[in-house]
Scaffold this motif. Structure first.
Motif, short mmCIF file in Angstrom:
data_model
loop_
_atom_site.label_atom_id
_atom_site.label_comp_id
_atom_site.label_asym_id
_atom_site.label_seq_id
_atom_site.Cartn_x
_atom_site.Cartn_y
_atom_site.Cartn_z
N PRO A 351 4.33 25.30 51.71
CA PRO A 351 5.06 24.24 52.44
C PRO A 351 5.82 24.78 53.64
CG PRO A 351 6.14 24.72 50.35
CD PRO A 351 4.81 25.42 50.32
N VAL A 352 6.27 26.04 53.56
CA VAL A 352 6.95 26.65 54.71
C VAL A 352 5.98 26.79 55.88
CG1 VAL A 352 8.18 28.69 55.55
CG2 VAL A 352 8.57 27.87 53.21
N ALA A 353 4.74 27.19 55.57
CA ALA A 353 3.72 27.32 56.62
C ALA A 353 3.41 25.97 57.25
CB ALA A 353 2.45 27.94 56.03
N VAL A 354 3.37 24.91 56.43
CA VAL A 354 3.13 23.56 56.96
C VAL A 354 4.26 23.17 57.90
CG1 VAL A 354 2.98 21.12 56.32
CG2 VAL A 354 1.71 22.83 55.00
N LEU A 355 5.50 23.40 57.47
CA LEU A 355 6.66 23.08 58.30
C LEU A 355 6.59 23.79 59.64
CD1 LEU A 355 9.68 22.09 58.74
CD2 LEU A 355 10.33 24.26 57.64
N LEU A 356 6.37 25.11 59.61
CA LEU A 356 6.38 25.89 60.83
C LEU A 356 5.21 25.55 61.74
CD1 LEU A 356 7.47 29.38 59.45
CD2 LEU A 356 8.86 27.64 60.55
N CYS A 357 4.08 25.16 61.15
CA CYS A 357 2.91 24.77 61.95
C CYS A 357 3.24 23.51 62.76
CB CYS A 357 1.71 24.55 61.04
SG CYS A 357 0.23 24.01 61.92
N ILE A 358 3.79 22.50 62.10
CA ILE A 358 4.13 21.25 62.79
C ILE A 358 5.21 21.50 63.83
CG2 ILE A 358 5.03 18.91 62.50
CD1 ILE A 358 3.88 19.04 59.61
N TRP A 359 6.22 22.27 63.44
CA TRP A 359 7.33 22.57 64.35
C TRP A 359 6.83 23.35 65.56
CZ3 TRP A 359 10.02 26.99 66.01
CH2 TRP A 359 11.27 26.74 66.59
N GLY A 360 5.96 24.33 65.33
CA GLY A 360 5.43 25.13 66.43
C GLY A 360 4.58 24.31 67.39
N LEU A 361 3.75 23.42 66.85
CA LEU A 361 2.94 22.55 67.71
C LEU A 361 3.82 21.60 68.51
CD1 LEU A 361 -0.03 21.78 65.30
CD2 LEU A 361 -0.13 23.11 67.41
N SER A 362 4.93 21.18 67.90
CA SER A 362 5.87 20.31 68.61
C SER A 362 6.50 21.05 69.79
CB SER A 362 6.96 19.81 67.66
OG SER A 362 6.42 19.05 66.60
N VAL A 363 6.87 22.31 69.57
CA VAL A 363 7.41 23.12 70.66
C VAL A 363 6.41 23.21 71.81
CG1 VAL A 363 8.17 25.44 71.31
CG2 VAL A 363 8.92 24.44 69.15
#
Length: 454
Positions: A351-363
Motif C-alpha cells: 500500500p505504501v508503493a501504491v500511495l507513492l506511485c499516485i503521489w509521484g504521478l501527481s507531482v
C-alpha cells in the motif's frame, strides 16, 4: 436568459446534454435497484448522447481520455471477444460514477444561493488570532463533506473581500492552506467523494464502514499535525471580519451528519451500495435545502433550479467514465499476459508503493483521479484485494487526497493558485512543503500498520 434557464433547464444550447445526463443518472439508479439490464442499457445510451452533445464543451483532457477509451474498447472487443463482458461492466461502473457526479452537481445551485453557507464560512475565518488556522482546517473539513472544494472558493472570496495581499499577509496564506488541507482530506473517507465511489466499487471485500472510520481517523491526525506546524499568523496583529454565524455553521454540520446518516442507513438497511445510496440521497438533500432556506429576497426556489448545473462537471464525467474503461482493459490485459507477481507481493510496503506511485504521478502534473482509477482496476484483480482490501483502498484514497495538494493540474491547487494569484507549483512546494513533509510519511506508516493488522 437566467430566468429562462431556471424555469427551463433542459432548453437552450446545453439543455440536451443536461437532459441526457438526467436520464443516464435516473436509469443508473433504477437499474441498480431493480436489477433490470434494460434500464442500464438505456442509461448507457443516454450517456453516449451526453458525450455527443457536450463533446465540444469539454476540455482537451476529457476528450482525450474519452476518445482513447472508445477506441480501445472497439479494438479490444473486435480482437479479444472475452473482453466484451469486461467492457460492459466497466461502462456500467462508469455510468454509476457519472450518476454520482450528476447528483453532486445538484448541490451547486443550492450552494450559490445559500446565505447560511456564506455566514458559516465567515464565522470560521473570523475566529480570534491564533485560532483561525485550526478553525478553517477542521471547520472546512466538516463543510467539505457536502461542498468539497466549494469551501475553498468561499474562504477565498472572503479573503479577497478583506483585500488581503497573500504576499504581505502570512495569515491569508495560512488560512488558504488550512482550508485546502481540510477540504482535500475529505477524500480520505467521505461517501460523497469520488475516491470513495472508486474504491468501494473496485474492492468487493471492502467494509465501507471500516473504511470510513479509518479514513476519518487518519484525516483528523493529519490535520492535527498540520495545526502544530510553525506559523507566522500566531503573532500577527490582523483583524478579520467577524460577521459570521455560529448557528449557521452548526446547522450545516448537522445537515452534513444527516446526509452521512441517511446514506449509511440505505447501505445498512436497504442493501444498496454506497455509490447508489449517495446518488439517491444527495439530490433529495439539495431539494430539501432550497425549499427550507429562503433566497435573498425570501423566495423559495423551484425544484427545476437543481437541474441548471447538471453538466458543470462534464470534464470530470468524461475522465471518470473513460478512465474506468481504460483501467478495466489494462487490468484484463495484465491479467492475461502480465507478470502477476508484481501486484501479488504480500508485504506492508505494497500500500505504501501504491500511495507513492499516485503521489509521484501527481507531482508530475497528472490529475490524481486518473492513476487512482487505473490502479484500482488493476489491484482489484490481485489476490491481495481479498485479505488487504482496507489498506489498499485507503492507499488509493490517501494518494488522491495528498496528490490534490501537489498536482499543478488538480482542481484544488488550480483554485488555490487563482485565489492567491500565485503559480500552482509555488503553493505546492513552498507554502505547502511542511505539511507534505509530515503528511506523506505519517500516511505511509498508517497504511503499513493497517496492512499488518488486517
Amino acid at each position: 436568459m437566467t430566468t429562462d434557464i431556471l424555469a427551463r433547464p433542459f432548453s437552450g444550447a446545453e439543455g440536451p446534454g443536461r437532459a441526457a445526463l438526467a436520464i443516464a443518472a435516473l436509469c443508473s439508479v433504477a437499474g441498480q435497484i431493480t436489477g433490470q439490464p434494460s434500464l442500464t442499457w438505456l442509461g448507457l445510451v443516454a450517456l453516449g448522447g451526453f458525450v455527443l452533445c457536450d463533446w465540444l464543451r469539454v476540455r482537451g483532457s476529457g476528450r482525450t481520455v474519452m476518445a482513447l477509451a472508445v477506441l480501445l474498447a472497439l479494438a479490444t472487443a473486435a480482437l479479444l471477444p472475452e473482453a466484451r463482458p469486461v467492457i460492459l461492466a466497466a461502462a456500467t461502473q462508469g455510468l454509476g460514477f457519472t450518476a454520482l457526479l450528476v447528483a453532486l452537481a445538484t448541490l451547486r445551485p443550492a450552494m450559490q444561493r445559500s446565505r447560511l453557507l456564506a455566514q458559516a464560512a465567515a464565522w470560521l475565518i473570523g475566529r480570534p488570532r491564533g485560532q483561525r488556522y485550526a478553525s478553517v482546517t477542521y471547520g472546512g473539513h466538516g463543510l467539505a463533506l457536502i461542498f468539497n472544494v466549494g469551501v475553498l472558493q468561499l474562504i477565498g472570496d472572503i479573503l479577497a473581500a478583506a483585500r488581503l495581499d497573500f504576499r504581505q499577509h502570512p495569515t491569508a496564506r495560512h488560512l488558504l492552506m488550512g482550508t485546502m488541507r481540510g477540504s482535500a482530506a475529505i477524500a480520505l473517507w467521505s461517501p460523497l467523494a469520488m475516491g470513495f465511489a472508486v474504491v468501494t466499487s473496485s474492492f468487493a471485500a471492502l467494509n465501507p464502514l471500516a473504511y470510513i472510520a479509518l479514513g476519518l481517523t487518519l484525516a483528523l491526525v493529519l490535520l492535527g499535525a498540520g495545526c502544530l506546524l510553525p506559523r507566522h499568523d500566531r503573532s500577527e496583529t490582523l483583524d478579520l471580519p467577524g460577521d459570521g454565524s455560529a448557528r449557521a455553521m452548526a446547522l450545516l454540520l448537522l445537515g452534513a451528519l444527516a446526509l452521512l446518516a441517511s446514506t449509511s442507513a440505505l447501505y445498512l438497511l436497504a442493501g444498496l451500495s454506497f455509490l447508489t445510496a449517495t446518488t439517491i440521497v444527495v439530490p433529495l438533500f439539495a431539494l430539501a435545502w432550497i425549499r427550507i432556506e429562503p433566497g435573498p429576497e425570501g423566495e423559495r426556489a423551484s425544484p427545476a433550479m437543481l437541474a441548471t448545473r447538471l453538466s458543470d462537471l462534464r470534464n470530470e464525467m468524461f475522465i471518470f467514465a473513460g478512465s474506468t474503461v481504460i483501467g478495466a482493459l489494462a487490468a484484463l490485459v495484465f491479467t492475461l499476459y502480465g507478470p502477476q507477481s508484481i501486484i501479488a507481493v504480500d508485504s506492508p510496503l505494497m500500500p505504501v508503493a501504491v500511495l507513492l506511485c499516485i503521489w509521484g504521478l501527481s507531482v508530475a502534473s497528472t490529475p490524481p483521479s486518473i492513476p487512482v482509477i487505473l490502479i484500482a482496476q488493476l489491484m482489484a484483480t490481485s489476490p491481495l484485494a481479498q485479505d488487504h482490501a482496507l489498506s489498499l483502498a485507503m492507499a488509493l484514497s490517501a494518494g488522491w487526497s495528498l496528490g490534490m495538494m501537489v498536482s499543478p493540474v488538480s482542481a484544488t491547487l488550480l483554485l488555490s493558485a487563482r485565489i492567491a494569484e500565485e503559480p500552482a507549483r509555488r503553493i505546492a512546494w513552498e507554502w505547502n512543503r511542511g505539511y507534505t513533509a509530515i503528511a506523506v510519511p505519517l500516511t505511509a506508516a498508517a497504511l503499513a500498520l493497517t496492512y499488518l493488522l488486517e
